[in-house]
Design an enzyme around this catalytic site. Structure first.
Site, PDB file in Angstrom:
ATOM      1  N   MET A 120       0.837  -1.201   0.000  1.00  0.00           N
ATOM      2  CA  MET A 120       0.000   0.000   0.000  1.00  0.00           C
ATOM      3  C   MET A 120       0.871   1.250   0.000  1.00  0.00           C
ATOM      4  O   MET A 120       1.329   1.698  -1.041  1.00  0.00           O
ATOM      5  CB  MET A 120      -0.974  -0.058   1.178  1.00  0.00           C
ATOM      6  CG  MET A 120      -1.943  -1.238   1.093  1.00  0.00           C
ATOM      7  SD  MET A 120      -2.994  -1.446   2.546  1.00  0.00           S
ATOM      8  CE  MET A 120      -4.038   0.003   2.410  1.00  0.00           C
ATOM      9  N   CYS A 121       1.117   1.825   1.174  1.00  0.00           N
ATOM     10  CA  CYS A 121       1.823   3.110   1.227  1.00  0.00           C
ATOM     11  C   CYS A 121       3.284   3.020   0.805  1.00  0.00           C
ATOM     12  O   CYS A 121       3.804   3.930   0.149  1.00  0.00           O
ATOM     13  CB  CYS A 121       1.706   3.701   2.628  1.00  0.00           C
ATOM     14  SG  CYS A 121      -0.013   4.052   3.094  1.00  0.00           S
ATOM     15  N   VAL A 122       3.966   1.942   1.153  1.00  0.00           N
ATOM     16  CA  VAL A 122       5.359   1.784   0.738  1.00  0.00           C
ATOM     17  C   VAL A 122       5.437   1.689  -0.774  1.00  0.00           C
ATOM     18  O   VAL A 122       6.218   2.390  -1.437  1.00  0.00           O
ATOM     19  CB  VAL A 122       6.001   0.556   1.406  1.00  0.00           C
ATOM     20  CG1 VAL A 122       7.382   0.280   0.820  1.00  0.00           C
ATOM     21  CG2 VAL A 122       6.114   0.758   2.914  1.00  0.00           C
TER      22      VAL A 122
END
Length: 200
Positions: A120-122
């Site tokens: 997701m964010c990474v």
């Protein structure tokens, strides 16, 4: 043995917040993740590299809702000219934040990405960094996520380690994957000089 890669100018620490790395809701093997991310932060500071701690501002009622214990960054921050904290509301750390401007002004052209969640964010932050022209290094042991639960008619549970590895693979050939945080080297960036005013 992991091939040596050139040193990078910056470290992006993505959402290492208490909600995701501490207590019953922590990602699997959170202690290992924190150790590896801590190593990266120490190495970046020692080399004079630029360090950015991204912190997700979750919606009301979320475990990372601003002001709640889970929202707080779990590792110590040494804020200053070369170490900053940036809030974000989307997976991508570049979306509607000053991240790219900060990196550009500091002379950063290469960076390492670590933290949560891998897929997701990474992943979103790493992908945008590559699209913007940064050289991106991702240490395999310094990002993590949760197991994917089983879904009837689709698949059984998918272990977190497999999800993280798939997230790396999905970034394509542009990202440099290294085995561990110890394989990442840092160097201080050279800040860009401001252009003189016209006619000066």
């Amino acid at each position: 043995m992991t091939p040596a890669v050139p040193p990078v100018h910056a470290l992006l620490v993505v959402d290492v917040q208490s909600a995701f790395v501490h207590g019953a809701e922590a990602v699997p093997d959170a202690a290992r993740l924190l150790d590896r991310v801590g190593h990266l932060i120490s190495a970046a500071r020692a080399s004079g590299a630029f360090v950015v701690h991204l912190r997700n501002d979750g919606p009301p009622g979320a475990t990372d809702e601003p002001g709640t214990p889970g929202w707080r960054l779990h590792l110590p921050v040494e804020e200053g000219p070369a170490e900053v904290v940036l809030g974000k509301t989307e997976d991508d750390g570049f979306y509607e934040t000053p991240l790219n401007a900060l990196l550009t002004r500091s002379g950063v052209r290469s960076l390492a990405v670590c933290g949560v969640m891998s897929e997701m964010c990474v992943s979103a932050t790493a992908r945008t960094a590559m699209e913007l022209g940064y050289r991106v290094v991702m240490p395999h042991d310094a990002h993590a996520t949760y197991d994917i639960p089983p879904a009837a008619g689709i698949s059984g549970a998918v272990p977190a380690a497999m999800v993280s590895r798939t997230a790396e693979w999905a970034l394509g050939d542009g990202v440099q994957i290294v085995a561990g945080a110890a394989d990442v080297r840092f160097t201080a960036p050279t800040p860009r000089r401001a252009r003189p005013a016209h006619g000066m």
